[in-house]
Design an enzyme around this catalytic site. Structure first.
Site, PDB file in Angstrom:
ATOM      1  CD  GLU A  92     -57.186  45.180  47.814  1.00 49.42           C
ATOM      2  OE1 GLU A  92     -56.428  44.365  47.269  1.00 49.42           O
ATOM      3  OE2 GLU A  92     -56.784  46.126  48.519  1.00 49.42           O
ATOM      4  CD  GLU A 124     -51.626  45.135  47.360  1.00 49.38           C
ATOM      5  OE1 GLU A 124     -51.941  45.686  48.427  1.00 49.38           O
ATOM      6  OE2 GLU A 124     -52.404  44.403  46.719  1.00 49.38           O
TER       7      GLU A 124
END
Length: 267
Positions: A148, A242
């Site tokens: 990520e 998220e």
């Protein structure tokens, strides 16, 4: 494309209760959180029971204070070992991916002292070593490591999808893929839909959060443009919410899911 939500955002005391809420509001999975000190591996009995009850748990996101790109060699080795445990455990829970950034909160070139103690070439060597070892482990476990990129204020090494894709290409393993987080992309990418299309061959997972880090629909991220780009590259994986919530989960999450489903229906 399927929608998931990180477990800490969901109401309920057990994964089974959280899953019941997910089904009521139109979510397809729960993204788990993987704490350090091998705590995630210790949850295996809980995860096995949840899987047997039908809970869908596609991914786990690491939650530690040190990562595979740490400046300290001992902390790097511990991060790699914990990520190996996350990969093995999520595979046994019926999922497919474990998520890590290069680092989080370790250094930013945008804040004093501006110059990290390690240069870009050594950064790259450290990351390739860790990513290569973890990709090999992921392949053995039948899982995928998801790298990520974070924004410039949270990490100095991997900020864009292209940087992450280049590392994936250098490692050369199908068990290493890129995670695209629309919040970080909102800061770092000049053209987020184009960045998604360029990273297409390496894209394995998506995180959904609005421009203010609140639930999708509470800011100004152009989710429609992102979803259309994902359609064009044939992405058919999970997208996990998220974020922070600006109200009770029982109210904000169903509204956000309805918002996302409406956009997906038009994309």
């Amino acid at each position: 494309m399927k929608l998931a939500c990180q477990e800490q955002l969901l109401p309920g005391d057990t994964l089974e209760q959280k899953w019941a809420f997910c089904r009521r509001c139109g979510l397809d999975g729960i993204e788990l959180m993987g704490r350090g000190d091998f705590a995630f591996r210790a949850r295996l009995p809980e995860l096995r029971a949840a899987r047997a009850a039908g809970v869908v748990m596609p991914t786990v996101c690491v939650q530690m204070d040190h990562f595979i790109g740490d400046f300290d060699g001992g902390r790097r080795r511990d991060a790699v070992a914990n990520m190996q445990a996350l990969l093995a455990t999520i595979a046994e829970a019926g999922g497919y991916g474990a998520i890590t950034p290069a680092a989080y909160g370790m250094f930013s070139r945008r804040l004093p002292p501006f110059q990290p103690p390690r240069g870009p070439e050594e950064d790259r060597a450290v990351l390739l070593e860790g990513l290569g070892a973890l990709a090999a482990h992921a392949a053995r476990e039948g899982a995928v490591l998801l790298l990520e990129p974070l924004n410039r204020y949270e990490d100095h090494m991997v900020n864009t999808l292209q940087q992450a894709a280049e590392l994936c290409a250098a490692v050369g393993s199908p068990a290493l893929r890129v995670l695209a987080d629309l919040y970080h992309m909102n800061i770092e990418e000049r053209d987020p839909p184009a960045a998604l299309e360029r990273a297409g061959a390496y894209l394995g997972h998506v995180h959904l959060s609005d421009s203010n880090r609140l639930q999708p629909g509470a800011g100004h991220v152009d989710f429609m443009a992102a979803f259309r780009a994902l359609r064009r590259i044939g992405f058919a994986g999970f997208m996990a919410i998220e974020c922070r919530l600006d109200g009770p989960a029982e109210v904000t999450l169903p509204a956000s899911v309805r918002h996302l489903r409406g956009l997906l229906g038009q994309a």
